[in-house]
Write a protein that holds these residues in place. Structure first.
Motif, mmCIF file in Angstrom:
data_model
loop_
_atom_site.group_PDB
_atom_site.id
_atom_site.type_symbol
_atom_site.label_atom_id
_atom_site.label_comp_id
_atom_site.label_asym_id
_atom_site.label_seq_id
_atom_site.Cartn_x
_atom_site.Cartn_y
_atom_site.Cartn_z
ATOM 1 N N ASN A 32 0.819 -1.210 0.000
ATOM 2 C CA ASN A 32 0.000 0.000 0.000
ATOM 3 C C ASN A 32 0.858 1.268 0.000
ATOM 4 O OD1 ASN A 32 -2.359 -1.520 0.057
ATOM 5 N ND2 ASN A 32 -2.476 -1.511 2.294
ATOM 6 N N ALA A 33 1.962 1.247 0.716
ATOM 7 C CA ALA A 33 2.828 2.420 0.768
ATOM 8 C C ALA A 33 3.481 2.692 -0.585
ATOM 9 C CB ALA A 33 3.899 2.229 1.836
ATOM 10 N N ARG A 34 3.831 1.635 -1.308
ATOM 11 C CA ARG A 34 4.437 1.826 -2.630
ATOM 12 C C ARG A 34 3.446 2.462 -3.592
ATOM 13 N NH1 ARG A 34 7.452 -4.111 -2.798
ATOM 14 N NH2 ARG A 34 9.227 -3.512 -1.462
ATOM 15 N N TYR A 35 2.205 2.032 -3.526
ATOM 16 C CA TYR A 35 1.199 2.664 -4.380
ATOM 17 C C TYR A 35 0.896 4.093 -3.908
ATOM 18 C CZ TYR A 35 0.295 -1.972 -6.364
ATOM 19 O OH TYR A 35 0.423 -3.187 -7.010
ATOM 20 N N MET A 36 0.875 4.293 -2.604
ATOM 21 C CA MET A 36 0.581 5.615 -2.053
ATOM 22 C C MET A 36 1.673 6.623 -2.394
ATOM 23 S SD MET A 36 -0.548 6.506 1.873
ATOM 24 C CE MET A 36 1.099 6.317 2.553
ATOM 25 N N SER A 37 2.880 6.131 -2.636
ATOM 26 C CA SER A 37 3.976 7.040 -2.966
ATOM 27 C C SER A 37 3.762 7.757 -4.293
ATOM 28 C CB SER A 37 5.296 6.257 -3.016
ATOM 29 O OG SER A 37 5.303 5.346 -4.111
ATOM 30 N N LEU A 38 2.865 7.244 -5.112
ATOM 31 C CA LEU A 38 2.602 7.884 -6.405
ATOM 32 C C LEU A 38 1.705 9.108 -6.284
ATOM 33 C CD1 LEU A 38 1.995 4.707 -8.612
ATOM 34 C CD2 LEU A 38 4.101 6.033 -8.353
ATOM 35 N N PHE A 46 12.550 6.998 -8.056
ATOM 36 C CA PHE A 46 12.708 5.788 -7.239
ATOM 37 C C PHE A 46 11.361 5.208 -6.823
ATOM 38 C CE2 PHE A 46 16.861 7.953 -6.190
ATOM 39 C CZ PHE A 46 17.633 7.052 -6.928
ATOM 40 N N ALA A 47 10.428 6.073 -6.425
ATOM 41 C CA ALA A 47 9.104 5.583 -6.030
ATOM 42 C C ALA A 47 8.365 4.976 -7.218
ATOM 43 C CB ALA A 47 8.281 6.726 -5.432
ATOM 44 N N GLY A 48 8.557 5.558 -8.401
ATOM 45 C CA GLY A 48 7.929 5.011 -9.598
ATOM 46 C C GLY A 48 8.435 3.618 -9.908
ATOM 47 N N VAL A 49 9.741 3.403 -9.760
ATOM 48 C CA VAL A 49 10.310 2.074 -10.001
ATOM 49 C C VAL A 49 9.766 1.070 -8.983
ATOM 50 C CG1 VAL A 49 12.435 0.718 -9.961
ATOM 51 C CG2 VAL A 49 12.395 2.947 -11.096
ATOM 52 N N SER A 50 9.715 1.484 -7.714
ATOM 53 C CA SER A 50 9.241 0.580 -6.671
ATOM 54 C C SER A 50 7.767 0.221 -6.873
ATOM 55 C CB SER A 50 9.437 1.231 -5.296
ATOM 56 O OG SER A 50 9.023 0.375 -4.263
ATOM 57 N N ALA A 51 6.934 1.220 -7.149
ATOM 58 C CA ALA A 51 5.511 0.958 -7.371
ATOM 59 C C ALA A 51 5.280 0.171 -8.660
ATOM 60 C CB ALA A 51 4.741 2.278 -7.417
ATOM 61 N N GLY A 52 6.052 0.502 -9.704
ATOM 62 C CA GLY A 52 5.910 -0.226 -10.964
ATOM 63 C C GLY A 52 6.279 -1.686 -10.824
ATOM 64 N N ALA A 53 7.363 -1.966 -10.102
ATOM 65 C CA ALA A 53 7.768 -3.352 -9.885
ATOM 66 C C ALA A 53 6.721 -4.096 -9.058
ATOM 67 C CB ALA A 53 9.123 -3.400 -9.190
ATOM 68 N N ALA A 88 2.374 -8.244 -9.289
ATOM 69 C CA ALA A 88 0.987 -8.656 -9.032
ATOM 70 C C ALA A 88 0.299 -9.127 -10.306
ATOM 71 C CB ALA A 88 0.213 -7.497 -8.406
ATOM 72 N N LEU A 89 0.618 -8.491 -11.443
ATOM 73 C CA LEU A 89 -0.021 -8.857 -12.705
ATOM 74 C C LEU A 89 0.622 -10.079 -13.347
ATOM 75 C CD1 LEU A 89 -0.506 -5.286 -14.255
ATOM 76 C CD2 LEU A 89 -2.213 -6.704 -13.104
ATOM 77 N N LEU A 90 1.929 -10.246 -13.170
ATOM 78 C CA LEU A 90 2.664 -11.367 -13.765
ATOM 79 C C LEU A 90 3.357 -12.147 -12.652
ATOM 80 C CD1 LEU A 90 4.269 -9.462 -16.791
ATOM 81 C CD2 LEU A 90 2.161 -10.829 -16.787
ATOM 82 N N PRO A 91 2.691 -13.112 -12.060
ATOM 83 C CA PRO A 91 3.267 -13.844 -10.921
ATOM 84 C C PRO A 91 4.615 -14.496 -11.220
ATOM 85 C CG PRO A 91 0.927 -14.335 -11.161
ATOM 86 C CD PRO A 91 1.322 -13.562 -12.384
ATOM 87 N N GLY A 92 4.870 -14.837 -12.480
ATOM 88 C CA GLY A 92 6.143 -15.462 -12.800
ATOM 89 C C GLY A 92 7.332 -14.546 -12.602
ATOM 90 N N THR A 93 7.107 -13.254 -12.643
ATOM 91 C CA THR A 93 8.213 -12.293 -12.472
ATOM 92 C C THR A 93 8.355 -11.838 -11.025
ATOM 93 O OG1 THR A 93 6.762 -10.389 -12.929
ATOM 94 C CG2 THR A 93 7.825 -11.459 -14.817
ATOM 95 N N ARG A 94 7.584 -12.421 -10.127
ATOM 96 C CA ARG A 94 7.526 -11.918 -8.753
ATOM 97 C C ARG A 94 8.882 -11.876 -8.048
ATOM 98 N NH1 ARG A 94 2.481 -14.025 -5.735
ATOM 99 N NH2 ARG A 94 1.625 -12.667 -7.357
ATOM 100 N N PRO A 95 9.716 -12.925 -8.105
ATOM 101 C CA PRO A 95 11.002 -12.837 -7.395
ATOM 102 C C PRO A 95 11.866 -11.678 -7.878
ATOM 103 C CG PRO A 95 10.513 -15.108 -7.981
ATOM 104 C CD PRO A 95 9.508 -14.257 -8.693
ATOM 105 N N TRP A 96 11.934 -11.504 -9.206
ATOM 106 C CA TRP A 96 12.755 -10.428 -9.742
ATOM 107 C C TRP A 96 12.154 -9.060 -9.422
ATOM 108 C CZ3 TRP A 96 17.388 -11.654 -11.784
ATOM 109 C CH2 TRP A 96 17.575 -12.989 -12.169
ATOM 110 N N MET A 97 10.850 -8.932 -9.572
ATOM 111 C CA MET A 97 10.202 -7.648 -9.324
ATOM 112 C C MET A 97 10.248 -7.260 -7.849
ATOM 113 S SD MET A 97 9.257 -6.297 -12.179
ATOM 114 C CE MET A 97 10.836 -6.952 -12.797
#
Length: 365
Positions: free
Chosen positions: A88-94, A140-147, A152-161
């Motif tokens: 929630n904080a990562r999304y709120m940073s936007l 930085f906040a954009g990268v964190s929220a984007g990741a 969440a949308l692509l579970p296969g990328t979760r570890p990297w994101m």
């Protein structure tokens, strides 16, 4: 044939009648300055800001930045139980870049002014430093929220994101800490009496208010009881810090002779909205919640969180409005401009020392 011309007797020692609005007319007259003024006119200009627009930007910037600080600490100490709070904080940073920045640019009236601030970087300018803090936080906040969103949308990328989000949140938290208080430093660097009177306590009030608002907002969104109580505890500590800093600031304003600026509409906003609804009520409800059942405690905590968020927003609006009032009233600005007001042992340097350091920095460049 000669005629004698009689010079008018009106001078700077006399106070001419000047138009005032209804709020000023009803205001109790308790001037601290008994010396001369220039026909009762102000020597300063009030800021051209729209109090509510710029206040909203400052609030959103503090909310976003402090949210990243709180979530980064929570993710470091309790990575498992704080997962929802971190998301929630990562999304709120936007909120700051998406909503706050357009408000700031709109109030500048000329969008090119924001672009021009990006052309230079001056370590002696609070405006320039604040601009680059905002831009750095946005990246930085954009990268964190984007990741976070991609994971969440692509579970296969979760570890990297998740790794990318955790790496980006650290510099986002560092710049977010500055984002929550740099606006107070910027206001304190002006000649507006109410802002410049307390250059040390105003940043503390803004920073503590930002932490309280961010922790309260995250607590409202947190379903897990233990984590929610911890966030409410963080908010309570921040509110207590803001309350103490406010008491110190009150004493400073009285000593500097600028406290009468609070006898205005925005002074009432600060007294009722900030102190009453945004500080005393949330702290009181948190205290009562310690002795009630779980359901009542959650309800009281939610009301306290809403009060803390509202008080944080009103603090910014009221500070800008009271500052403008202090600039418009000559008896306040003349009283504040006396050299003894800013002695080195109180709040900052003396006026002479400030000018000496300013000239030294200018010659050094």
């Amino acid at each position: 044939m000669s005629s004698t011309y009689k010079a008018p007797e009106l001078g700077p020692e006399d106070k001419a009648e000047i138009p005032v609005d209804s709020s000023e007319r009803a205001m109790p007259q308790r001037p601290r300055w008994s010396g001369p003024t220039y026909y009762g006119r102000s020597q300063l200009k009030a800021s051209p800001f729209n109090e509510w627009v710029v206040g909203a930007y400052i609030f959103l910037a503090g909310l976003s930045g402090a949210g990243m600080v709180v979530s980064t600490i929570a993710d470091t100490l309790r990575p498992d139980s704080a997962r929802i709070t971190v998301r929630n904080a990562r999304y709120m940073s936007l909120l700051a870049p998406v909503l706050g920045s357009p408000l700031l640019i709109w109030d500048l009236h000329t969008p090119q002014r924001f672009y021009n601030m990006l052309r230079i970087a001056k370590h002696t300018s609070p405006m320039s430093i604040g601009t680059w803090i905002l831009m750095s936080f946005t990246g930085f906040a954009g990268v964190s929220a984007g990741a976070e969103m991609v994971s969440a949308l692509l579970p296969g990328t979760r570890p990297w994101m998740n790794t990318a989000a955790r790496i980006a949140q650290v510099p986002a938290a560092l710049t977010g800490a500055g984002l929550g208080s740099y606006t107070a430093t910027l206001l304190s660097a002006t000649s507006t009496p109410f802002w410049a009177a307390a250059p040390r306590t105003l940043p503390v009030r803004f920073a503590a208010s930002s932490i309280a608002a961010a922790a309260s907002a995250l607590a409202l969104l947190e379903p897990e009881t233990g984590m929610r109580r911890r966030l409410e505890g963080v908010a309570a500590v921040a509110l207590a810090t803001e309350f103490v800093a406010g008491l110190v600031a009150d004493r400073t304003y009285e000593k500097a002779g600028v406290a009468d600026a609070r006898l205005s509409r925005y002074g009432r906003v600060e007294k009722i909205g900030v102190t009453g609804f945004g500080l005393v009520m949330p702290l009181g409800l948190q205290l009562v919640g310690l002795f009630t059942d779980r359901r009542t405690t959650r309800q009281l905590g939610a009301i306290a969180s809403i009060g803390a968020i509202t008080g944080s927003a009103l603090l910014r609006v009221a500070t800008i409005g009271i500052g403008d009032e202090s600039a418009r009233r000559p008896e306040i600005s003349f009283r504040f401009s006396q050299p003894e007001n800013l002695s080195a042992k109180d709040e900052g340097w003396s006026i002479r020392e400030k000018m000496r350091r300013l000239m030294y920095a200018k010659n050094k460049r």
